[in-house]
Design a protein around this motif. Structure first.
Motif, short mmCIF file in Angstrom:
data_model
loop_
_atom_site.label_atom_id
_atom_site.label_comp_id
_atom_site.label_asym_id
_atom_site.label_seq_id
_atom_site.Cartn_x
_atom_site.Cartn_y
_atom_site.Cartn_z
N LYS A 113 0.83 -1.20 0.00
CA LYS A 113 0.00 0.00 0.00
C LYS A 113 0.87 1.26 0.00
O LYS A 113 0.62 2.20 -0.76
CB LYS A 113 -0.93 0.00 1.21
N MET A 114 1.90 1.28 0.84
CA MET A 114 2.73 2.48 0.93
C MET A 114 3.54 2.69 -0.34
O MET A 114 3.73 3.83 -0.78
CB MET A 114 3.67 2.35 2.15
N LEU A 115 4.00 1.60 -0.95
CA LEU A 115 4.71 1.72 -2.23
C LEU A 115 3.77 2.28 -3.29
O LEU A 115 4.16 3.17 -4.05
CB LEU A 115 5.28 0.37 -2.66
N THR A 116 2.55 1.81 -3.31
CA THR A 116 1.56 2.31 -4.27
C THR A 116 1.30 3.80 -4.06
O THR A 116 1.30 4.58 -5.01
CB THR A 116 0.24 1.52 -4.15
N VAL A 117 1.09 4.20 -2.81
CA VAL A 117 0.82 5.61 -2.49
C VAL A 117 2.02 6.47 -2.88
O VAL A 117 1.87 7.54 -3.49
CB VAL A 117 0.49 5.77 -0.99
N THR A 118 3.22 6.01 -2.55
CA THR A 118 4.43 6.77 -2.87
C THR A 118 4.60 6.93 -4.37
O THR A 118 4.87 8.03 -4.86
CB THR A 118 5.67 6.09 -2.24
N LEU A 119 4.41 5.85 -5.12
CA LEU A 119 4.55 5.92 -6.57
C LEU A 119 3.49 6.84 -7.18
O LEU A 119 3.79 7.60 -8.10
CB LEU A 119 4.46 4.52 -7.18
#
Length: 124
Positions: A58-64
């Motif tokens: 989730k955090m990787l998705t949000v960051t990207l």
């Protein structure tokens, strides 16, 4: 630094504050660094996730998504089954890389002294 520059840095519409708040969060610089160190034009989502094992999906998705919204990263979706998504740095971000690399070099050079200072401040 004159008073106008100081006042500009205090206000929320300040370019420095605005940009740093987006790329200096917990993960953005690490994602940019990882995309660059891959040594290829594009990197798949799962590859990024493997390279940064302590980031949640989730955090990787949000960051990207944040990096994409600001024009630091491009996202390409291929209409395949299963879908393939690749990320790449933009030219804007490539112009930022020398500064990121300088910051990394500075951090490596000063890390021991900083950690020593932290330990000393805890003893006080």
């Amino acid at each position: 630094m004159d008073r106008t520059m100081i006042e500009d840095a205090v206000f929320s519409d300040c370019p420095i504050r605005n940009i740093l708040s987006r790329i200096c969060d917990k993960w953005s610089l690490l994602v940019i660094y990882t995309l660059n160190k891959a040594g290829k034009e594009t990197v798949r989502f799962k590859e990024l996730q493997r390279e940064i094992p302590d980031i949640s999906q989730k955090m990787l998705t949000v960051t990207l998504r944040t990096l994409e919204a600001d024009g630091y990263v491009t996202r390409t979706v291929y209409p395949e089954v299963p879908p393939r998504v690749e990320y790449a740095l933009t030219e804007r971000t490539r112009s930022l890389l020398p500064h990121i690399n300088a910051l990394i070099a500075w951090a490596l050079e000063n890390m021991d002294a900083i950690m020593c200072d932290r330990r000393e401040s805890c003893k006080k």
